[in-house]
Design a protein around this motif. Structure first.
Motif, PDB file in Angstrom:
ATOM      1  N   GLY A 178     -27.839  12.678  17.296  1.00 52.83           N
ATOM      2  CA  GLY A 178     -26.187  12.865  16.674  1.00 52.83           C
ATOM      3  C   GLY A 178     -25.732  14.415  17.624  1.00 52.83           C
ATOM      4  O   GLY A 178     -24.735  14.453  18.396  1.00 52.83           O
ATOM      5  N   TYR A 179     -27.514  15.355  17.341  1.00 55.16           N
ATOM      6  CA  TYR A 179     -26.680  16.468  17.629  1.00 55.16           C
ATOM      7  C   TYR A 179     -26.298  16.745  19.518  1.00 55.16           C
ATOM      8  O   TYR A 179     -26.279  17.155  20.942  1.00 55.16           O
ATOM      9  CB  TYR A 179     -27.161  17.534  17.094  1.00 55.16           C
ATOM     10  N   TYR A 180     -27.723  15.726  19.707  1.00 52.31           N
ATOM     11  CA  TYR A 180     -28.486  15.745  21.308  1.00 52.31           C
ATOM     12  C   TYR A 180     -26.509  15.251  22.287  1.00 52.31           C
ATOM     13  O   TYR A 180     -26.285  16.034  23.582  1.00 52.31           O
ATOM     14  CB  TYR A 180     -29.315  15.217  21.362  1.00 52.31           C
ATOM     15  N   PHE A 181     -26.407  14.066  21.617  1.00 54.88           N
ATOM     16  CA  PHE A 181     -25.002  13.476  22.174  1.00 54.88           C
ATOM     17  C   PHE A 181     -23.723  14.062  22.506  1.00 54.88           C
ATOM     18  O   PHE A 181     -23.357  14.494  23.356  1.00 54.88           O
ATOM     19  CB  PHE A 181     -24.653  12.227  21.846  1.00 54.88           C
ATOM     20  N   GLY A 182     -23.471  15.127  21.202  1.00 48.36           N
ATOM     21  CA  GLY A 182     -22.630  16.242  20.789  1.00 48.36           C
ATOM     22  C   GLY A 182     -22.552  17.753  21.667  1.00 48.36           C
ATOM     23  O   GLY A 182     -22.142  17.974  21.792  1.00 48.36           O
TER      24      GLY A 182
END
Length: 651
Positions: free
Chosen positions: A476-480
């Motif tokens: 999730g952090y990567y896409f956020g």
């Protein structure tokens, strides 16, 4: 009407609509069976199992055979789920023998030649200590917990003659007391009179009737072993209550005890699907409704007042700021527009802030789903341990949302080290929780309590953390982080603006005290029932009420956060990022104060380790509640600030 005023009106209308819809929803969670009913035929065996021993004085559960009870030939432990293990349940078989719809007058329990159970001095001391600590024994039959019936008159001040005409109130106590004390002597409940209620199912003509267990009661008695008059066949005679002496346990010497039991079956009109109603109607529902209505009225009233004040004030501010014919007067005024060049300046420690907010989003999603699913009856108390198991797994899987929001906010705050930020989000809050739980677990291990989490379970939880939660947070952090950062409506100046000296009431601690009153006031009555369920071994099942309280909490936190950040910006203090997060979680401070009040006034805990457990787990609750409310308030304030600065003309 300006853009901001329209926005405010829309927010208020949406809030009111949500609250009304929530009220229209059924507040009582209905029962959805977690398992299929078991049909018994005449004289079919009905197994009684032991769950654990509990005490609200020590908060340390113990397994059933930690005391010298009669044991079966082969002890078989049930395979528990994660929630049952964390609760300290150790479900095991017992030597009680019951046949469906077949009464037993009095029968000796222990299958020994002499029938007497000899307690050594060490065992006698242990039993006396557990009686002194007011331990309860919890048994189950057909997954129904045993309960002790309590009868009392509703009006204790009336005359004895009037009391005869008044119908007694009936309540049920979970489990049964291990024993009692009288004149500093200890007495053991060694005879159990089981009363099992069954419902006779309708069958076709000519078929054998079937029965279902719908209630499981017990009347514990203390009877001296000589008065029971056991014979060689394992039968005994239960004397009259007035003509028998209780079974004393002297901790200074060996004791002889005879464990006996009797079984009585009664037919009931209660159907199997409603059999938990007896156990779940122990709280006064009117108190919950009064709490909800009171909270809703207060929130509606404050919503109207705060919305009108903000709309009128903002309309006036924006009209003044957007005037082009009197620019000099406008520049001389003080207000929130004057900090437009600094209001979106990144704060100190943006990685930690975004990580905490990511954990707050993770908690918010987990709590919302758990309460909603429980409200639908899918996490009934009949599914033992299901609530805690679901919460653990949901927190792990909600890491993808926590990572996404943390990553996007971190990029909006001009952060660049996304891998380190993702690691911080995945480990900061869980590491604190696991560290505190590990320290407390070491103390529980030292007491040989069944509440101690086994080493294999701890390894499994760590594997879930590193194998499920952490990869999802990174995902999730990567896409956020790759997502477009939040679009701020004004540019940030290169040179920070000097902050004027602030008044005393703009202090952070004063803000925390002011901001925490409304959210805590909306939920403190429900908090009492939650504390009772956790610390006094009660069932909590009113998740419909809890869902309403949660919605009220979200609305009140958002309102207070917007008001507090508006006053702060009007005082030309643009350092709102951390302050809003801290102040919005102010109700957690009141939860801590209430927990101390509950400990002093409601619980009878005097020893060190139970006190340590109470305040250790309370610290985790307060920390989680602060993250939850702080996150709600932060995002409400962030949306508000972006809207108001987008509505004014900035040269």
């Amino acid at each position: 009407m300006t853009r901001v005023s329209k926005m405010a009106v829309a927010v208020v209308m949406e809030t009111w609509t949500l609250m009304v819809l929530s009220l229209l929803h059924s507040a009582n969670a209905f029962y959805v069976p977690g398992v299929a009913p078991i049909d018994f035929h005449q004289n079919d065996p009905v197994e009684i199992k032991a769950v654990k021993l509990t005490s609200s004085r020590t908060q340390l559960p113990y397994e059933y055979y930690s005391l010298p009870f009669c044991r079966p030939d082969k002890i078989v432990y049930k395979a528990e789920n994660l929630g049952e293990v964390l609760r300290g349940d150790r479900i095991v078989n017992t030597p009680f023998k019951m046949l469906m719809n077949s009464d037993k007058k009095c029968e000796v329990l222990c299958d020994q030649s002499n029938k007497l159970e000899k307690l050594s001095v060490e065992k006698s001391k242990l039993v006396a200590e557990r009686i002194k600590e007011e331990y309860y024994v919890h048994l189950i039959a057909d997954n129904l917990p045993v309960a002790t019936r309590l009868e009392f008159y509703p009006n204790r001040d009336g005359e004895e003659e009037q009391k005869k005409d008044i119908q007694k109130d009936v309540q049920f106590e979970h489990g049964y007391r291990l024993g009692f004390t009288d004149n500093k002597k200890f007495y053991l409940h060694n005879h159990l009179s089981f009363i099992i209620f069954y419902h006779k199912e309708k069958v076709e003509q000519g078929e054998e009737p079937t029965f279902r267990v719908v209630r499981f009661e017990v009347v514990p008695q203390s009877v001296k072993w000589e008065d029971l008059k056991a014979d060689n066949k394992g039968l005994c005679t239960l004397p009259e209550a007035s003509g028998s002496a209780p079974q004393e346990i002297d901790p200074t010497k060996e004791n002889q005890v005879l464990f006996t039991y009797s079984v009585h079956w009664e037919e009931s009109l209660v159907k199997w699907a409603s059999r938990w109603d007896t156990y779940l109607t122990m709280s006064d529902v009117q108190i919950h409704w009064f709490s909800i209505i009171n909270s809703v009225v207060v929130v509606f009233f404050l919503s109207g007042i705060l919305s009108m004040i903000i709309i009128r004030t903002l309309r006036k501010d924006i009209a003044n700021y957007n005037r082009e014919d009197d620019i000099e007067d406008t520049m001389e005024e003080s207000g929130w527009k004057n900090v437009h060049g600094d209001v979106f300046r990144p704060p100190r420690y943006p990685m930690i802030l975004s990580s905490l907010l990511g954990s707050g989003i993770q908690l918010f999603c987990m709590i919302l789903i758990v309460i909603f699913v429980a409200m639908l009856g899918m996490l009934s108390p009949s599914s033992r341990g299901a609530l805690m198991t679901t919460s653990c797994f949901l927190f792990m899987f909600m890491g993808v949302f926590g990572g996404y929001f943390a990553g996007r906010l971190y990029r909006s705050l001009k952060g660049h080290r996304w891998k380190k930020g993702a690691f911080c989000t995945a480990t900061l809050y869980p590491a604190v929780v696991i560290s505190i739980c590990f320290v407390l677990n070491c103390f529980i291990w030292g007491e040989h309590s069944s509440g101690a989490v086994p080493f294999a379970t701890m390894v499994a939880l760590l594997c879930m953390w590193f194998g499920i939660s952490m990869p999802l947070v990174y995902f999730g952090y990567y896409f956020g982080f790759r997502k477009q950062p939040y679009d701020n409506p004004v540019r940030t100046n290169q040179i920070p603006r000097q902050i004027p000296e602030q008044r005393w009431y703009m202090n952070k601690f004063v803000g925390i005290l002011m901001a925490g009153i409304l959210p805590f006031g909306a939920m403190f009555i429900e908090l009492f029932f939650i504390f009772s369920a956790i610390w006094e071994n009660q069932f909590y099942y009113l998740f419909g009420f809890l869902f309403l309280v949660f919605i009220i909490l979200v609305v009140s936190c958002s309102q207070i956060s917007i008001v507090m950040v508006y006053f702060q910006l009007c005082a030309e203090d643009y350092r709102w990022w951390w302050r809003t997060f801290l102040v919005s979680g102010g109700s957690a401070f009141y939860v801590l104060i209430y927990a101390i009040f509950y400990f002093v006034n409601k619980l009878d805990i005097v020893e060190f380790i139970p006190s340590l457990l109470y305040f250790g787990y309370t610290a985790l609750m307060v920390l989680s509640f602060w993250l939850l409310t702080g996150t709600i308030g932060f995002y409400a304030a962030y949306m508000f600030i972006r809207r108001i600065y987008a509505a004014v003309k900035i040269d």
